[in-house]
Design an enzyme around this catalytic site. Structure first.
Site: not given
Lengths: 302, 302, 302, 302, 302
Positions: B202-203
């Site tokens: 996840v960014k």
């Protein structure tokens, strides 16, 4: 006939695969064999956000906490969205019945009328070793027809794979008043719609004595509804005369006494059990497990 | 257990193919084996237009510049839309992990609420020898349910081919205020949603101390949030208690000192790394490579 | 390396089938082997109606007119919608490269924002012996995401059959001003988006010196843009530093001198050629052919 | 009407795609536009083994040798199995028509009756930028029905993609005597079968004056067959009265004079050309190219 | 150009995905970057039975033994049937290139002519994180056509997923004599057939000086074949003039000196490496690893 087989006899059109998974759900945990269910559901991280859900008991930030709690407390099953199930399925599939919630909605704003996003599919449920799929519908929402059709498709697809479906039926949106969402006529209606859509297990909120729909009012004159137990009995009756499993949630966190009193009424009214999320996992582990066990004592008739 | 295998143990439900590609990502470049990631992403040409993106360092007009920079600097991977990846895949597949961004949005006007266009598919990723797919969701947007469902489908399809998914989770649109897009509660929520949807990496953006949602405010009273490191730690906690890889971007270009200080805080808070686009490729090659290497030193604990 | 093979070396990720058809396009007609293209496109009958298109030179009512003109003049290819191509493919497939335009929009009213209809498919292109497919996108339109996704799918499908894709990228609709449609920043952006979507050949309009987007203005301070040649050079740069073929149209009919001066600028700026419709077929056959041949002289460097 | 269009008029039921690729074949190389064909085929490596095929001229071990020779000599096309085509398609697709042989048989022993293996498919032909597919049938073999059905399917599939089919029709196996394989009645029959199966181009061996089939003998009393030219004329007549392209091979390597005399007879008899493998590539490059060019002079009527 | 990129330039028709996985194979282990390969293959448990295979070194009963040995010794890859790969893929995908053998034959009796069973598919290879698929053909067998067609289909399917194919080409069955299975003409022919079928890497046995086919004998008069190095050089030449990677096995277990001398000859003849099964894993771990490392020294030119 024992209670489980008695219940399963009402699903006579189902394939042995679906029956077998329902039987597994009913024969797991402390309430195995009683025909009653206490399920631990955790979708609040998605629905309300992580801090609102888990800050009260930070153990909940860790996905491993919930199935561990469910096993310790003796729950029949654990229900959650894809990510949480994936995170623990390797360790719990075959030990604890898992219910994969296939749609979820967040609380980051509109659209005005509620509609959940599809966040998984039947193939995921098989891959992860789940015992059932779960799905939420919002009767009353402008988008309900789309949800009904999605649910209908998923039930059919799941059935082909031998998986039963648990439906969260929450009246919400459209012209419903806030009080209307838990009105007796509306909750009974919502349970009935879920049954008609093919749900194997229906989950609704405990109804109030309010009657929302003008056209329905006169028909409720003679329906006993003073006590919660009476109202529960009406919802059970609306669920194919009790031939579909209908369970009740407790809603927002509250005091343990209030929770237990509600559960006693649900049991007295013939409810098949409860699905208890925030009231269990937002307490400390000891308190949460204790409350779940108390619920089981109530539904176990002890 | 080494850091990489420790991280991979949290993805126990995944197939060896997905694990293998995650392992490749984590074992590439200067940070190989540390469990930390510095990724070079270049989708700004599509998102903001070529001149806004590449005029500051015209080398960037040439698609060959980025993978060359990524290799020189020792990045774990390079992420870009289809055209940029196609332009260099023949030369870099098998040398530098490539992440194919499967949706993108331009900045040529509405719709009012953000929604990215699908610009590639899983088959493209296989054809081009990519190690993962990438996808952007906008929690908060009126169109988010559609994005969640698209992502859900793509994750499932990519998984069948052994490809993991990197999710850019950017709160945006709907009722969110501009400040709310980087509010601590909202960023943590966005990271949690991506994890629930099945993201492997996840960014998100580094969060501010602002709390956007009224209902969430009281739950943040006891969450330490004065420093960025504390806020990062909260987002990591919201990402399945750190059991999902969560990395942070630096956002708009800024001074090198500011970038490095931010990275130190991300590292101190337990972030898994950074995805640094404009701050690297809008500098001269020497300066951009130097900044990326400094980032690696920070995350490498040196 | 000869100019054609030099250009093809930038498409190294493509299959021999796509390369072969690009090679055929580049090695046909008078400009064969130069790396430059003059294409005759005729979709105005669909886009503007037959009388607006063909009354100035009634020969154009007959579909046989165009490929005959293209062959006489020495064009690299002829591009048109399904009906026009079907009408002549039996006679021209294998003699003159045909480009099947797979979407078209008419001018019979709404929707407010432009969106072309799909009017053919890849199977049609194979059946009719075409060398490439063509597709129009309207960056800026509210419907652009849908168009991008359609194009993305078609490029993938065409590639599997060895067919390259020519993309008409016309900024239009949404918040774009009329001047903005040909603004330098917007045209460069539109060309870049087409390249990112996987276009093999991009067609845009010659840009003016206007800068439309407020955020882009400062980035154009140092971009030479006084002459059309300079602006063309910028668009070529935005097309993957010239690694994708970008050609320019002349737009509305105008005087021959104006057309030729524009083409000289396009050539001077490094444009790969022109796609000249109305300026050729709305003249008499002799004048139209002469103008096309003059264009070839310019791009042939004579 | 020019010779090519005259020939194509006999394929009036075909789609423009198939016509276009036949036109390309007929309009390539030195014989472009004459309606005659000289094709370089190289499947002997597969059929007879590499040393038997390439030891006489070791240049042939390198797959790049053949298309280079074909281009130098001015052949209409180059035909080979998958591996050889893959090895050179990137460089030659669009420059030299490629024919992908989709079945091949080796000479490593049984089965008793000949049957080729499928070694590629229509999708390969598209991917590799081929102009036609090729297929061998063995009329006479016990397995011929299976081959006819395979061919029938492939022709249908190729046609949908605009690709014509070249059929090598070699009587062999079953009750045929060795002499019978090249008997006039049998070769004519084999050519006719290929035409009936939908072949666009048929390749057979030059027939002898031998008549194999007892039932056919009396019907050949009045057929002129003393010269090869007369026998060729009969095979052409059997090929739908010359309305299908039928070309002839020279078979085993022999002296240049013998080859050329045979070709003169084929031309005199109305044959559409030759497919010359071993006689060209088993000579030195200079001699092989010279022989191919001499063949073109003969068929070009010079 | 470095040796790996030089080799990859011969596969110019391939997609970046296939190229990327070939690059990974060639850039792994001790020989990374040299263009040479030492692969550990273990299919003897299936082919010959477990005791015949593993009793000499009982470590081999454990599937974990082989990848551990391959990593310790520095092999480029490990090849095995489905069960062995499944057993270790979770731990090794992304660390050690895995080659999934998709067909295998046991030695439990007939059929008279050898034909392997399909024991896995391309989807398995993706799921398990493999870098290539492997397949065995038996040129000479009566069933070879069926095998060629199976291989042809698998190569096409694997290519679409970016996976290259390693072909074990073992002449066997039919009319071949026992000596003929390793005859120079037959081994060269078998390698050539594999290349024509689209194999990216071919594995054959070191050939003897015997010539099996009567028709081939004269063509070998001038082929140097006295030393193994000369014979290897001929097989490499038959493999598209060395444009396809061809590696050699050592066959039955033998003394270390004999193995190493053979490898020196293979290297001297231009072979791309070796695939060494029994000679490595039927020795003690120390001896097996030492022998593999010696092989790498030879092919590394040290």
């Amino acid at each position: 006939m024992n209670p489980v087989e008695q219940i399963l006899s009402h699903y006579a059109s189902e394939s042995p695969g679906v029956i077998g998974n329902l039987r597994t759900l009913l024969n797991s945990g402390t309430l195995a064999g009683t025909g009653k269910l206490v399920i631990l559901p955790v979708d609040q991280g998605f629905e309300h956000g992580p801090a609102r859900s888990f800050a009260p008991n930070p153990d909940g930030y860790d996905p491993a906490y919930f199935p561990s709690l469910a096993v310790e407390a003796g729950c029949n099953a654990y229900a959650a969205p894809l990510g949480f199930i994936e995170s623990i399925a390797r360790d719990y599939a075959g030990r604890l019945p898992l219910i994969l919630k296939l749609n979820n909605s967040d609380s980051l704003g509109g659209p005005d009328d509620p509609h959940s996003a599809l966040t998984g599919d039947v193939q995921d449920a098989l891959r992860l070793g789940c015992t059932a799929i779960g799905f939420t519908i919002y009767p009353g929402s402008e988008h309900r027809n789309e949800m009904y059709a999605e649910l209908s498709d998923l039930i059919a697809e799941a059935r082909e794979c031998g998986l039963p479906t648990v439906v969260w039926s929450y009246p919400r949106g459209g012209e419903l008043s806030k009080d209307g969402e838990t009105a007796l006529d509306v909750v009974a209606y919502a349970a009935h719609i879920a049954c008609q859509l093919g749900a194997h297990i229906v989950k609704v909120k405990p109804p109030t004595a309010h009657i929302e729909q003008a056209e329905a009012k006169k028909h409720y004159d003679n329906v006993p509804k003073a006590t919660l137990a009476e109202r529960i009995a009406h919802v059970v009756k609306a669920s194919f005369n009790g031939k579909r499993i209908v369970i009740f949630s407790g809603g927002a966190a509250k005091g343990a006494d209030a929770v237990l009193e509600e559960l006693r009424q649900i049991h007295a009214g013939g409810g098949y059990g409860t699905i208890m999320g925030r009231n269990s996992f937002q307490r400390s582990r000891a308190d949460g497990a204790a409350l779940l066990k108390s619920a089981m004592q109530i539904f176990g008739g002890k």
